[in-house]
Design an enzyme around this catalytic site. Structure first.
Site, PDB file in Angstrom:
ATOM      1  N   SER A  20     -11.841  -2.506  -2.608  1.00  0.00           N
ATOM      2  CA  SER A  20     -11.329  -1.828  -3.776  1.00  0.00           C
ATOM      3  C   SER A  20     -12.302  -0.522  -4.011  1.00  0.00           C
ATOM      4  CB  SER A  20     -11.082  -2.882  -4.981  1.00  0.00           C
ATOM      5  OG  SER A  20     -10.744  -1.919  -5.920  1.00  0.00           O
ATOM      6  N   SER A  22     -11.886   0.587  -7.162  1.00  0.00           N
ATOM      7  CA  SER A  22     -11.907   0.635  -8.485  1.00  0.00           C
ATOM      8  C   SER A  22     -13.182   0.486  -9.207  1.00  0.00           C
ATOM      9  CB  SER A  22     -10.914  -0.216  -9.127  1.00  0.00           C
ATOM     10  OG  SER A  22      -9.490   0.222  -8.787  1.00  0.00           O
ATOM     11  N   LYS A  71       0.677  -8.199  -8.333  1.00  0.00           N
ATOM     12  CA  LYS A  71       1.022  -7.466  -9.266  1.00  0.00           C
ATOM     13  C   LYS A  71       2.515  -7.827 -10.050  1.00  0.00           C
ATOM     14  CE  LYS A  71      -0.296  -2.771  -7.838  1.00  0.00           C
ATOM     15  NZ  LYS A  71      -0.141  -1.694  -7.776  1.00  0.00           N
ATOM     16  N   ASP A 107       0.130   3.007 -13.307  1.00  0.00           N
ATOM     17  CA  ASP A 107       0.652   3.660 -11.805  1.00  0.00           C
ATOM     18  C   ASP A 107       1.794   4.911 -12.335  1.00  0.00           C
ATOM     19  OD1 ASP A 107      -0.962   2.437  -9.922  1.00  0.00           O
ATOM     20  OD2 ASP A 107       0.860   1.278  -9.511  1.00  0.00           O
ATOM     21  N   GLY A 131      10.770   6.403   0.875  1.00  0.00           N
ATOM     22  CA  GLY A 131      10.424   4.993   0.962  1.00  0.00           C
ATOM     23  C   GLY A 131      10.868   4.196  -0.427  1.00  0.00           C
ATOM     24  N   GLY A 133       9.646   0.997  -1.579  1.00  0.00           N
ATOM     25  CA  GLY A 133       8.701  -0.217  -1.927  1.00  0.00           C
ATOM     26  C   GLY A 133       8.292  -0.114  -3.168  1.00  0.00           C
ATOM     27  N   GLY A 252      -2.741  11.427  -3.179  1.00  0.00           N
ATOM     28  CA  GLY A 252      -2.645  10.272  -3.690  1.00  0.00           C
ATOM     29  C   GLY A 252      -3.944   9.994  -4.469  1.00  0.00           C
TER      30      GLY A 252
HETATM   31  P1  NAP Z   1       5.312  -1.208   0.186  1.00  0.00           P
HETATM   32  O1  NAP Z   1       5.810  -1.833  -1.150  1.00  0.00           O
HETATM   33  O2  NAP Z   1       5.196  -1.752   1.453  1.00  0.00           O
HETATM   34  O3  NAP Z   1       6.536   0.159   0.502  1.00  0.00           O
HETATM   35  C1  NAP Z   1       6.381   0.877   1.622  1.00  0.00           C
HETATM   36  C2  NAP Z   1       7.542   1.425   1.922  1.00  0.00           C
HETATM   37  O4  NAP Z   1       7.590   2.316   2.982  1.00  0.00           O
HETATM   38  C3  NAP Z   1       8.849   0.475   2.177  1.00  0.00           C
HETATM   39  O5  NAP Z   1      10.129   1.198   1.514  1.00  0.00           O
HETATM   40  C4  NAP Z   1       9.050   0.683   3.661  1.00  0.00           C
HETATM   41  O6  NAP Z   1      10.420   0.483   4.152  1.00  0.00           O
HETATM   42  C5  NAP Z   1       8.732   2.129   3.931  1.00  0.00           C
HETATM   43  N1  NAP Z   1       8.122   2.197   5.155  1.00  0.00           N
HETATM   44  C6  NAP Z   1       7.161   1.566   5.994  1.00  0.00           C
HETATM   45  N2  NAP Z   1       7.058   2.101   7.282  1.00  0.00           N
HETATM   46  C7  NAP Z   1       8.047   2.990   7.303  1.00  0.00           C
HETATM   47  C8  NAP Z   1       8.515   3.705   8.649  1.00  0.00           C
HETATM   48  N3  NAP Z   1       7.936   3.678   9.789  1.00  0.00           N
HETATM   49  N4  NAP Z   1       9.754   4.566   8.381  1.00  0.00           N
HETATM   50  C9  NAP Z   1      10.270   4.429   6.924  1.00  0.00           C
HETATM   51  N5  NAP Z   1       9.986   3.907   5.852  1.00  0.00           N
HETATM   52  C10 NAP Z   1       8.978   2.897   6.164  1.00  0.00           C
HETATM   53  O7  NAP Z   1       4.108  -0.317  -0.102  1.00  0.00           O
HETATM   54  P2  NAP Z   1       3.545   0.104  -1.483  1.00  0.00           P
HETATM   55  O8  NAP Z   1       2.847  -0.790  -2.322  1.00  0.00           O
HETATM   56  O9  NAP Z   1       4.749   1.055  -1.960  1.00  0.00           O
HETATM   57  O10 NAP Z   1       2.559   1.399  -0.992  1.00  0.00           O
HETATM   58  C11 NAP Z   1       2.971   2.424  -0.026  1.00  0.00           C
HETATM   59  C12 NAP Z   1       1.612   3.415  -0.010  1.00  0.00           C
HETATM   60  O11 NAP Z   1       1.547   4.100  -1.118  1.00  0.00           O
HETATM   61  C13 NAP Z   1       0.526   2.806   0.654  1.00  0.00           C
HETATM   62  O12 NAP Z   1       0.100   3.627   1.600  1.00  0.00           O
HETATM   63  C14 NAP Z   1      -0.402   2.879  -0.513  1.00  0.00           C
HETATM   64  O13 NAP Z   1      -1.921   3.117  -0.405  1.00  0.00           O
HETATM   65  C15 NAP Z   1       0.092   4.055  -1.525  1.00  0.00           C
HETATM   66  N6  NAP Z   1      -0.312   3.749  -2.929  1.00  0.00           N
HETATM   67  C16 NAP Z   1      -0.974   4.626  -3.450  1.00  0.00           C
HETATM   68  C17 NAP Z   1      -1.332   4.568  -4.933  1.00  0.00           C
HETATM   69  C18 NAP Z   1      -2.385   5.490  -5.569  1.00  0.00           C
HETATM   70  O14 NAP Z   1      -2.691   5.455  -6.856  1.00  0.00           O
HETATM   71  N7  NAP Z   1      -2.566   6.838  -4.943  1.00  0.00           N
HETATM   72  C19 NAP Z   1      -0.655   3.627  -5.672  1.00  0.00           C
HETATM   73  C20 NAP Z   1       0.118   2.855  -5.044  1.00  0.00           C
HETATM   74  C21 NAP Z   1       0.437   2.890  -3.654  1.00  0.00           C
HETATM   75  P3  NAP Z   1      10.967  -1.247   4.263  1.00  0.00           P
HETATM   76  O15 NAP Z   1      11.338  -1.432   2.698  1.00  0.00           O
HETATM   77  O16 NAP Z   1      12.441  -0.589   5.073  1.00  0.00           O
HETATM   78  O17 NAP Z   1      10.155  -2.048   4.743  1.00  0.00           O
END
Ligand code: NAP
Length: 289
Positions: A20, A22, A71, A107, A131, A133, A252
């Site tokens: 982390s 943080s 979370k 967030d 996406g 997620g 990000g």
């Molecule tokens: P998550 O819940 O796993 O969601 C990821 C999403 O991406 C899902 O909808 C997944 O699709 C989709 N995906 C994955 N591979 C794919 C592909 N090949 N083609 C199309 N869609 C694809 O992850 P998350 O927690 O949202 O995090 C996502 C990213 O955001 C990470 O890189 C994380 O480090 C970043 N993030 C950054 C911050 C920040 O403060 N900057 C905060 C939070 C997250 P499916 O649903 O179909 O599996």
């Protein structure tokens, strides 16, 4: 940092948590503000979550951040949850109050902070989110808070997309939301004012990947905003390609800094030293320990 008999405790829970960023960001801020606090990475296994949080109350922890995999699970252990965290369906920041643990989600504030200086009226604007997620939920809530006219979410799984859309119909957040299969992106890109990548495509170590190709990104309007939630690398290939097509890029890293600043401001009830927090993060990313 000088620890004393009166030093108070903050931290971040997750599993694993050793990587982390943080602690570096928050301890730099606490030192800058001259506050007698320390912020620790706290590894908590899923099966230990309840007992850990009861323990935090017992030893006077003032607040903590929450990351993967806690979370959602932590929500059941809160005395109260903010409306925004309820809408997002996840808590990332917890504070100790007279009524017990109160959870919120910073967030959303982190996501919108770099967009706020760019416009005061988003009502004619369309956001296109890649996406569906966990972080896409904070992005949709953020776009709703900014007042976007339309929010379109593109995903690769029809069932998950339908469930995503349905989950907002029961929420307190009003948003003009539609969901679309990934194949529709070429038709959607030309009208997007804001394009947000919430997929992990392009994240370290797969830095050569991008959710969209150069020719997809050429469909964007000049001056559209491309926002990648990924912060390693900074910039990602997605942002580089979007910028080459005339888009304004937001990394990000800014969301990460600003969600941390919002958490600290909630705990300390004073402005956070955002510059110091950003520098501490950049230092850690340049020379990971
Ligand atoms: P998550 O819940 O796993 O969601 C990821 C999403 O991406 C899902 O909808 C997944 O699709 C989709 N995906 C994955 N591979 C794919 C592909 N090949 N083609 C199309 N869609 C694809 O992850 P998350 O927690 O949202 O995090 C996502 C990213 O955001 C990470 O890189 C994380 O480090 C970043 N993030 C950054 C911050 C920040 O403060 N900057 C905060 C939070 C997250 P499916 O649903 O179909 O599996």
């Amino acid at each position: 940092m000088l620890l004393s008999g009166t030093t108070k405790l903050l931290g971040v829970i997750g599993y694993p948590i050793a990587h982390s960023l943080s602690p570096a960001m928050h301890n730099a801020a606490l030192a800058q503000l001259g506050l007698d606090y320390v912020y620790l990475p706290l590894p908590v296994k899923p099966e230990d979550l309840e007992v850990a949080i009861a323990g935090f109350a017992a030893i006077g922890v003032q607040g903590f951040n929450v990351t993967i995999p806690h979370k959602q699970a932590v929500m059941a252990l809160m005395s109260d949850i903010s409306a925004i965290a309820q809408a997002v369906g996840a808590v990332n920041t917890v504070s100790w109050t007279e009524q017990g643990w109160v959870g919120t989600n910073t967030d959303v504030a982190g996501f919108i902070a770099p967009l706020q200086p760019l416009s005061t009226n988003w009502s004619q604007s369309t956001a296109l989110v890649l996406g569906n997620g966990g972080s896409a939920r904070a992005v949709v809530a953020g776009c709703a808070q900014l007042g976007f006219g339309q929010v379109q979410v593109a995903g690769r799984n029809a069932e998950k997309l339908a469930a995503f859309l349905h989950s907002w119909s029961a929420s307190s957040i009003a948003v003009n939301l539609s969901v679309h299969p990934w194949d529709d992106l070429p038709a959607l890109l030309p009208s997007a004012d804001l394009l947000v990548n919430t997929t992990p495509l392009g994240m370290h170590p797969h830095v050569e990947r991008s959710p969209l190709t150069a020719s997809d990104l050429e469909l964007l309007k000049r001056g559209a905003i491309a926002y990648d939630l990924i912060y390693t690398p900074d910039p990602t290939r997605f942002l580089q390609l979007a910028q080459a097509s005339g888009a304004v890029a937001i990394s990000g890293l800014e969301m990460l800094v600003q969600q941390g600043a919002a958490a600290l401001e909630g705990w300390m009830q004073q402005p956070a030293p955002v510059e110091v927090m950003r520098e501490a993060l950049l230092d850690r990313l340049r020379s990971p320990k």
